[in-house]
Design a protein around this motif. Structure first.
Motif, mmCIF file in Angstrom:
data_model
loop_
_atom_site.group_PDB
_atom_site.id
_atom_site.type_symbol
_atom_site.label_atom_id
_atom_site.label_comp_id
_atom_site.label_asym_id
_atom_site.label_seq_id
_atom_site.Cartn_x
_atom_site.Cartn_y
_atom_site.Cartn_z
ATOM 1 N N ASN A 25 2.687 0.501 4.969
ATOM 2 C CA ASN A 25 3.983 0.864 4.517
ATOM 3 C C ASN A 25 4.723 -0.260 4.244
ATOM 4 O O ASN A 25 4.801 -1.405 4.871
ATOM 5 N N PHE A 26 5.546 -0.331 3.082
ATOM 6 C CA PHE A 26 6.199 -1.629 2.588
ATOM 7 C C PHE A 26 7.489 -1.274 2.150
ATOM 8 O O PHE A 26 7.899 -0.392 1.877
ATOM 9 N N TRP A 27 8.549 -2.195 3.031
ATOM 10 C CA TRP A 27 9.990 -2.046 2.656
ATOM 11 C C TRP A 27 10.318 -3.404 2.033
ATOM 12 O O TRP A 27 10.332 -4.351 2.315
ATOM 13 N N ARG A 28 11.272 -3.019 1.091
ATOM 14 C CA ARG A 28 11.920 -3.882 0.470
ATOM 15 C C ARG A 28 13.347 -3.865 0.138
ATOM 16 O O ARG A 28 13.800 -2.946 -0.239
ATOM 17 N N HIS A 29 14.494 -4.617 0.434
ATOM 18 C CA HIS A 29 15.748 -4.533 0.412
ATOM 19 C C HIS A 29 15.960 -5.098 -0.883
ATOM 20 O O HIS A 29 15.571 -6.268 -1.147
#
Length: 412
Positions: free
Chosen positions: A110-114
């Motif tokens: 999973n990848f998260w980017r703000h």
DNA sequence: TATTGCGGGTATG
DNA sequence: CATACCCGCAATA
């Protein structure tokens, strides 16, 4: 150009992308009900997490009504090693960690980017193992074991008559121990795709000797309806849900390529192909990865008879009774996503079974009623990009939710 | 005590 | 160079 945000997905699976509001507490914490551990991708802009799989009984024992043990792997390496030395809460057999190999033989990532007002999420790989307990369930189970141990040690006679001592010191008894593993209930229907197990066993244990735990929970309802063919309300919910839930994207890359050029521990389409050996990403356009019914543009995290958290979360426009009907008594429920912190009372059955909870309905959430985007966002937006074509293509909203979203995001 | 995020570092292809 | 993963640290729950 983000038109709308998604409701938080508690069980993201397959190759999905979501855009969450930066206000979403679950998204802020990069939560998942899968047991995801942090993975260093040497890119501070993008957080990568990989799946730890699920802990099962190596004897493949079954609890009552055929339920299986699916414990949540501890996230911390040390805690996980310790966990694997413990015994099955059902049969006292050894535990076994089933690693996730859903992404070309490697764990699902999973990848998260703000980015400004949004939090971009991308999942790569389809979990090839059953769902573990949720974090909530695991916590509840630990609490119960702790309480049980405490109460047992306070009454040695009872302990002697009921319990068998595990290697880890917990007093255990099949009669008296709380068995709060996760049930791979009706929402894991697929043998063909993700290898999920089938277990449609209804749960109907009376709740008594309840322990009330007060805790802050962020996840929304994860309700799983246990009588799929009977409960028409759930079917309605699903029908509604499928129109409004997550998007499946079949191509393109969500995450901005590495700026530094040094590390980019996230794949692109090319790598995707290479890793999976597929000609391309799985074709989820027309068929749900786990279930054999056609899809259009919506994801099918939620099989028809079931209403997981997303379904509950769609009940913002005035279907309180339906939302209540969708609430599964044996799943810990909580906050509406998008959402806010909910304080819940988690009721845990000491006689042996399932945690449940009380929760506020979304309508009661002041957060949702008074949403005003006002936060400052510190992360850079420069160069950040989302695969908006795909996003737009995949989006769909039903009437109620459109209205609701207009209320929530009046400026867009 | 466990979770979470960060980042230095190594290994592999 | 891309990717996976190990480890320790610090903040937090």
């Amino acid at each position: 150009d983000v038109k709308t945000t998604d409701w938080f997905q508690e069980w993201p699976d397959s190759y999905v992308k979501h855009i969450y509001s930066s206000e979403d507490r679950n998204a802020q914490r990069h939560l998942s009900s899968w047991a995801m551990r942090n993975t260093n991708n040497h890119n501070s802009r993008i957080l990568k997490k990989s799946c730890l799989g699920v802990v099962v009984c190596s004897l493949d024992c079954s609890a009552e009504e055929g339920r299986k043990i699916y414990l949540r792997p501890a996230i911390c390496d040390k805690a996980r090693q310790k966990q694997q030395r413990k015994r099955c809460p059902n049969c006292n057999g050894p535990l076994k960690l089933i690693p996730c190999r859903g992404h070309g033989g490697f764990p699902v990532t999973n990848f998260w980017r703000h980015d400004g007002r949004f939090i971009f999420f991308q999942s790569k790989g389809a979990h090839d193992h059953p769902r573990p307990e949720t974090k909530l369930e695991a916590e509840a189970r630990r609490s119960m074991q702790k309480s049980h141990t405490a109460s047992s040690s306070a009454s040695p006679k009872l302990k002697k008559s009921l319990g068998t001592k595990s290697l880890t010191g917990e007093t255990q008894s099949q009669e008296s121990l709380p068995l709060t593993w996760s049930y791979q209930e009706s929402f894991q229907l697929s043998n063909s795709c993700n290898g999920h197990l089938i277990d449609n066993t209804p749960q109907k244990k009376p709740l008594d000797n309840c322990l009330s735990l007060t805790k802050n929970y962020y996840f929304g309802r994860t309700s799983q309806l246990v009588e799929p063919l009977v409960n028409s309300e759930s079917t309605k919910l699903y029908e509604k849900c499928k129109l409004t839930s997550s998007r499946i994207c079949t191509s393109g890359e969500l995450l901005q390529p590495s700026h530094s050029g040094v590390y980019s521990d996230y794949g692109d389409l090319q790598n995707w192909n290479r890793n999976t050996g597929l000609g391309g990403p799985p074709d989820y356009d027309n068929y749900c990865p786990g279930y054999s019914f056609p899809l259009t543009s919506w994801s099918c995290d939620i099989p028809p008879p079931l209403s997981c958290m997303e379904a509950g979360n769609q009940q913002l426009s005035g279907e309180k009774s339906v939302a209540k009907a969708s609430y599964h008594p044996f799943r810990p429920n909580s906050a509406v996503s998008g959402g806010d912190l909910y304080e819940e009372k988690l009721h845990v059955d000491f006689n042996g079974y399932f945690p449940t909870s009380r929760y506020h309905f979304p309508q009661e959430d002041p957060f949702l009623l008074s949403y005003t985007p006002h936060h400052q966002y510190s992360l850079p937006t420069k160069g950040s990009k989302w695969d908006l074509d795909e996003e737009v293509k995949c989006m769909s909203l039903d009437h109620d939710n459109s209205e609701m979203l207009l209320n929530i995001y009046p400026l867009r």
